[in-house]
Design a protein around this motif. Structure first.
Motif, mmCIF file in Angstrom:
data_model
loop_
_atom_site.group_PDB
_atom_site.id
_atom_site.type_symbol
_atom_site.label_atom_id
_atom_site.label_comp_id
_atom_site.label_asym_id
_atom_site.label_seq_id
_atom_site.Cartn_x
_atom_site.Cartn_y
_atom_site.Cartn_z
ATOM 1 N N GLU A 91 48.257 36.692 39.005
ATOM 2 C CA GLU A 91 48.473 38.120 38.790
ATOM 3 C C GLU A 91 48.172 38.514 37.346
ATOM 4 O O GLU A 91 47.705 39.627 37.086
ATOM 5 N N ARG A 92 48.441 37.627 36.408
ATOM 6 C CA ARG A 92 48.193 37.911 34.996
ATOM 7 C C ARG A 92 47.369 36.781 34.384
ATOM 8 O O ARG A 92 47.568 35.608 34.723
ATOM 9 N N CYS A 93 46.456 37.144 33.475
ATOM 10 C CA CYS A 93 45.726 36.113 32.720
ATOM 11 C C CYS A 93 46.461 35.926 31.402
ATOM 12 O O CYS A 93 46.169 36.550 30.388
ATOM 13 N N SER A 94 47.436 35.036 31.422
ATOM 14 C CA SER A 94 48.400 34.933 30.340
ATOM 15 C C SER A 94 49.147 33.614 30.477
ATOM 16 O O SER A 94 49.223 33.051 31.581
ATOM 17 N N PRO A 95 49.730 33.098 29.406
ATOM 18 C CA PRO A 95 50.574 31.914 29.549
ATOM 19 C C PRO A 95 51.839 32.178 30.355
ATOM 20 O O PRO A 95 52.493 31.241 30.814
ATOM 21 N N SER A 96 52.192 33.449 30.541
ATOM 22 C CA SER A 96 53.373 33.814 31.324
ATOM 23 C C SER A 96 52.985 34.814 32.409
ATOM 24 O O SER A 96 52.209 35.734 32.155
ATOM 25 N N GLN A 97 53.531 34.642 33.588
ATOM 26 C CA GLN A 97 53.292 35.604 34.650
ATOM 27 C C GLN A 97 54.265 36.783 34.586
ATOM 28 O O GLN A 97 54.291 37.631 35.479
ATOM 29 N N SER A 98 55.031 36.860 33.503
ATOM 30 C CA SER A 98 55.922 37.992 33.274
ATOM 31 C C SER A 98 55.371 38.982 32.256
ATOM 32 O O SER A 98 55.906 40.076 32.091
ATOM 33 N N ALA A 99 54.320 38.591 31.558
ATOM 34 C CA ALA A 99 53.750 39.455 30.526
ATOM 35 C C ALA A 99 52.268 39.143 30.397
ATOM 36 O O ALA A 99 51.808 38.079 30.802
ATOM 37 N N GLY A 100 51.545 40.092 29.819
ATOM 38 C CA GLY A 100 50.119 39.893 29.603
ATOM 39 C C GLY A 100 49.278 40.729 30.543
ATOM 40 O O GLY A 100 49.804 41.409 31.436
ATOM 41 N N PRO A 101 47.937 40.727 30.374
ATOM 42 C CA PRO A 101 47.044 41.558 31.196
ATOM 43 C C PRO A 101 47.229 41.299 32.682
ATOM 44 O O PRO A 101 47.188 40.154 33.137
ATOM 45 N N ARG A 102 47.412 42.394 33.413
ATOM 46 C CA ARG A 102 47.704 42.309 34.841
ATOM 47 C C ARG A 102 46.517 42.789 35.668
ATOM 48 O O ARG A 102 45.776 43.672 35.255
ATOM 49 N N ARG A 103 46.367 42.240 36.840
ATOM 50 C CA ARG A 103 45.259 42.601 37.722
ATOM 51 C C ARG A 103 45.254 44.086 38.068
ATOM 52 O O ARG A 103 46.302 44.664 38.331
ATOM 53 N N MET A 104 44.058 44.650 38.136
ATOM 54 C CA MET A 104 43.895 46.012 38.638
ATOM 55 C C MET A 104 43.567 46.020 40.125
ATOM 56 O O MET A 104 43.546 47.077 40.753
ATOM 57 N N HIS A 105 43.279 44.868 40.692
ATOM 58 C CA HIS A 105 43.084 44.749 42.138
ATOM 59 C C HIS A 105 43.499 43.350 42.555
ATOM 60 O O HIS A 105 43.489 42.408 41.753
ATOM 61 N N GLN A 106 43.854 43.179 43.800
ATOM 62 C CA GLN A 106 44.251 41.879 44.314
ATOM 63 C C GLN A 106 43.022 41.033 44.655
ATOM 64 O O GLN A 106 41.939 41.568 44.916
ATOM 65 N N PRO A 107 43.164 39.712 44.657
ATOM 66 C CA PRO A 107 42.037 38.872 45.081
ATOM 67 C C PRO A 107 41.622 39.216 46.506
ATOM 68 O O PRO A 107 42.471 39.511 47.356
ATOM 69 N N PRO A 108 40.335 39.176 46.789
ATOM 70 C CA PRO A 108 39.869 39.536 48.133
ATOM 71 C C PRO A 108 40.294 38.566 49.223
ATOM 72 O O PRO A 108 40.277 38.919 50.404
#
Length: 331
Positions: A91-108
């Motif tokens: 969901e996020r490209c970040s060391p944490s799934q609680s913070a950082g850049p978040r997806r604008m769409h879900q994986p297909p």
């Protein structure tokens, strides 16, 4: 790593890049001000259209096709082999799934729905290209998949429990054999690092060379003359996948503008160009759709054929769809 011409004093180094004036406006303070107060439309106002479904689980099409899953994640079907580029399902490209850049769409589709993958190809170890959760899931669900990575990146995979017998760790101009394909690690002008340590692993672009078809993937890179050298050594290419998003005058040497992406496509002697590194995560200061608008305008002016798939859309390179500017209905 110590034997690599690019490695000295404990880190990897870029080749020289063309000189360019520094951005005006205060450096880091200007970036922060623009990030907080800028008027750019960094997110779409409507949901991004996603082509959902399962990629066929029959034997790979012997021709050349690509399915773009968003950002830089793409599935290549080439001469009976399937290569998955920079898989990021988190969901996020970040060391944490609680913070950082978040997806604008879900994986297909889910990782468990992927067809047989012969190799995963990684361009570098930044979180938006090397995702621990995705790599672990693919290694678990695809026990015969190999992992092709630049020098040093194998250590990440080893820490994540992946058998190093499945990993090919390559310097620039070294290659691995996947079926009848030659997969060549080629040069890029970027950097690496997860956390606070930078440039302890190598970054790369990739050339996939078959008997009949060839594909180039830029990874992340500033524009430099290494691409022309790659085109001379390994081109021409039927398909290029080129980074066009998250550019700025503040970091011009590590991310290309869309116009530089077109120049890269021409330098490597590409046929069909498919843009990547846009539409999924907000990693720059520009409007979310600005990269693809600039790309299309410049490609049209320079006679470059472009296909812009929706996330999840499969493109047959010999029969690319007509450009329909689908993102304009989302803005």
């Amino acid at each position: 790593m110590r034997n690599s011409p690019r490695y000295r004093d404990g880190v990897f180094h870029n080749p020289p890049a063309p000189a360019r004036p520094a951005a005006s406006g205060g450096g880091g303070a200007a970036i922060l001000r623009e990030l907080l107060l800028g008027k750019q439309l960094r997110h779409p106002s409507r949901p991004i259209p996603v082509v959902r479904g399962v990629v066929g689980d029959s034997e790979a099409d012997p021709e050349l096709a690509v399915t773009w899953f968003g950002h830089s994640t793409a599935l290549l079907e080439i001469e009976g082999q399937r290569l998955l580029l920079d898989p990021v399902w988190s969901e996020r490209c970040s060391p944490s799934q609680s913070a950082g850049p978040r997806r604008m769409h879900q994986p297909p589709l889910d990782i468990e729905e992927l067809p047989r993958i012969d190799a995963v190809v990684i361009s570098h170890d930044h979180y938006d290209h090397l995702d621990m959760h995705s790599v672990r899931a693919i290694a678990r669900t695809q026990p015969h998949t190999r992992f092709l990575v630049p020098l040093g990146v194998g250590a990440h995979l080893e820490r994540w429990g992946i058998d190093l017998a499945r990993v090919d760790e390559l310097d620039w101009e070294e290659e691995a054999q996947i079926g009848a394909l030659r997969v060549v690690c080629t040069s890029a002008h970027h950097f690496s690092g997860r956390g606070f340590a930078n440039n302890g692993t190598l970054w790369s672009s990739w050339a996939v060379v078959g008997a009949e078809h060839r594909v180039f993937y830029s990874g992340d890179s500033g524009y430099f003359d290494g691409f022309a050298a790659t085109g001379e050594a390994h081109g021409p290419f039927d398909l290029t996948l080129v980074q066009i998003g998250a550019y700025s005058d503040h970091w011009w040497d590590i991310h290309m503008t869309p116009e530089e992406g077109v120049s890269t496509h021409l330098d490597v002697r590409g046929g069909l160009m498919v843009p990547v590194h846009w539409c999924t995560f907000v990693l720059g200061l520009h409007d979310w759709s600005e990269p693809v608008e600039r790309l299309c305008a410049d490609a049209d002016a320079r006679g470059v054929q472009v296909a812009v798939p929706r996330p999840g859309e499969r493109i047959e390179v010999a029969r690319p769809p007509k450009l329909d500017h689908w993102w304009r209905a989302v803005v």
